[in-house]
Write a protein that holds these residues in place. Structure first.
Motif, PDB file in Angstrom:
ATOM      1  N   TRP A  51      65.772 -44.761  36.089  1.00 17.38           N
ATOM      2  CA  TRP A  51      65.386 -46.150  36.387  1.00 17.38           C
ATOM      3  C   TRP A  51      66.006 -47.148  35.429  1.00 17.38           C
ATOM      4  CZ3 TRP A  51      63.081 -49.048  32.580  1.00 17.38           C
ATOM      5  CH2 TRP A  51      62.548 -48.344  31.496  1.00 17.38           C
ATOM      6  N   LEU A 111      67.586 -52.414  33.475  1.00 16.48           N
ATOM      7  CA  LEU A 111      67.095 -51.871  34.733  1.00 16.48           C
ATOM      8  C   LEU A 111      68.252 -51.506  35.646  1.00 16.48           C
ATOM      9  CD1 LEU A 111      64.224 -54.418  35.467  1.00 16.48           C
ATOM     10  CD2 LEU A 111      64.108 -52.281  34.162  1.00 16.48           C
ATOM     11  N   PHE A 115      65.327 -48.886  39.774  1.00 14.81           N
ATOM     12  CA  PHE A 115      64.107 -49.630  39.465  1.00 14.81           C
ATOM     13  C   PHE A 115      63.711 -50.519  40.636  1.00 14.81           C
ATOM     14  CE2 PHE A 115      61.500 -52.974  37.595  1.00 14.81           C
ATOM     15  CZ  PHE A 115      60.651 -52.251  36.780  1.00 14.81           C
ATOM     16  N   ALA A 132      57.712 -46.414  35.473  1.00 14.70           N
ATOM     17  CA  ALA A 132      58.942 -46.003  34.796  1.00 14.70           C
ATOM     18  C   ALA A 132      58.661 -45.475  33.392  1.00 14.70           C
ATOM     19  CB  ALA A 132      59.915 -47.184  34.737  1.00 14.70           C
TER      20      ALA A 132
END
Length: 216
Positions: A51, A111, A115, A132
Motif C-alpha cells: 500500500w 501512498l 492504497f 494499512a
C-alpha cells in the motif's frame, strides 16, 4: 467483527473459500477474508505491490508538495529528500503520492496505487490508514517513526463549514461548503497558509480556525 458488505457487493464478489458450498461471510472467516480479497483484486489491487509506507521528510521540507493529488515516482520523491521509513524498499519506478494527514508535525505517508483500492472499500482516510498500518504491524513491522500530534482538537461539522466559508470569503475556493475536509478544501487551506507564512500542509485544526477568525 468481520468485514462489511453491501448486499449488491456480496452478490457480486463473495466467494466460497472453505469449500462447504456456501458463501458465508457471517460465520466463516475464510469466506469473509477471501471475499474481501476478491473485492480488492477486482478493483485493481496489485499483488505484491503493498500500500505504501510511512515517509521520513528532510529538514525544511516544503509541505505544499504533499498535496495528495500529485503522483511522483519513488525516485523523484527521493530526489526531494523523501524516503521510506525503517529502510523500507519501494521500487524507484513505482508511483506514489505524499500525504500529511495530521500536518507537518505528524507522520507522513507515501501512498502507492493499492492504497486507493482500500479507499474504494471505505472512503475514509483514517479507515484506510488504519487497515494499512495494522497490516504492517501484523507482519511484524515496527511502529511509526513520527507520532501523531497530541492535544489537537478536531473541528466539529459546524466549525468545518465555518472554515470553508471564511476561506471562500478570502478568495480561497473550497469547492463548496459541506463540512468535509477533502482535497479541494485542503488545497484552499494550503493556499491560505502559504499566503500568511505558515507551513502549507493543508491541516485543519482549531488553532488554524481561530487564526482565520481573528484575521481582519
Amino acid at each position: 467483527g468481520h468485514t462489511q458488505f453491501m448486499p449488491s457487493v456480496y452478490q457480486r464478489y463473495a466467494v466460497d473459500f472453505d469449500g462447504d458450498g456456501r458463501r458465508d461471510i457471517w460465520t466463516s472467516v475464510p469466506d469473509a477474508l477471501a471475499s474481501t480479497a476478491n473485492y480488492l483484486r477486482a478493483h485493481g489491487w496489485a499483488p505484491g505491490a503493498g500500500w505504501g509506507a510511512e515517509a521520513v521528510l528532510p529538514e525544511g521540507f516544503e509541505a505544499a508538495l504533499a498535496d495528495e493529488t500529485t503522483a511522483r515516482s519513488v525516485a523523484a520523491w527521493r530526489a526531494l529528500g523523501v524516503k521510506p521509513a525503517h529502510g523500507r524498499s519501494l521500487p524507484d519506478d513505482a508511483t506514489a503520492t505524499l500525504i500529511l494527514p495530521a500536518g507537518i508535525r505528524g507522520p507522513a505517508f507515501l501512498l502507492q496505487p493499492n492504497f486507493a483500492v482500500i479507499l474504494r472499500y471505505n472512503t475514509a482516510l483514517a479507515y484506510a490508514l488504519t487497515v494499512a498500518l495494522l497490516s504492517d504491524r501484523l507482519r511484524g513491522d515496527p511502529g511509526l517513526v513520527r507520532d501523531w500530534p497530541r492535544g489537537d482538537r478536531p473541528l466539529t461539522g459546524d466549525e468545518r463549514r465555518d472554515l470553508q466559508n471564511r476561506l471562500t470569503e478570502r478568495g480561497f475556493a473550497t469547492g463548496g461548503v459541506d463540512g468535509k475536509i477533502g482535497p479541494r478544501t485542503r488545497a484552499a487551506l494550503r493556499a491560505y497558509q502559504g499566503s500568511v507564512g505558515l507551513p502549507a500542509d493543508g491541516y485543519a485544526d482549531a488553532t488554524l480556525l481561530d487564526r482565520i477568525r481573528s484575521a481582519p
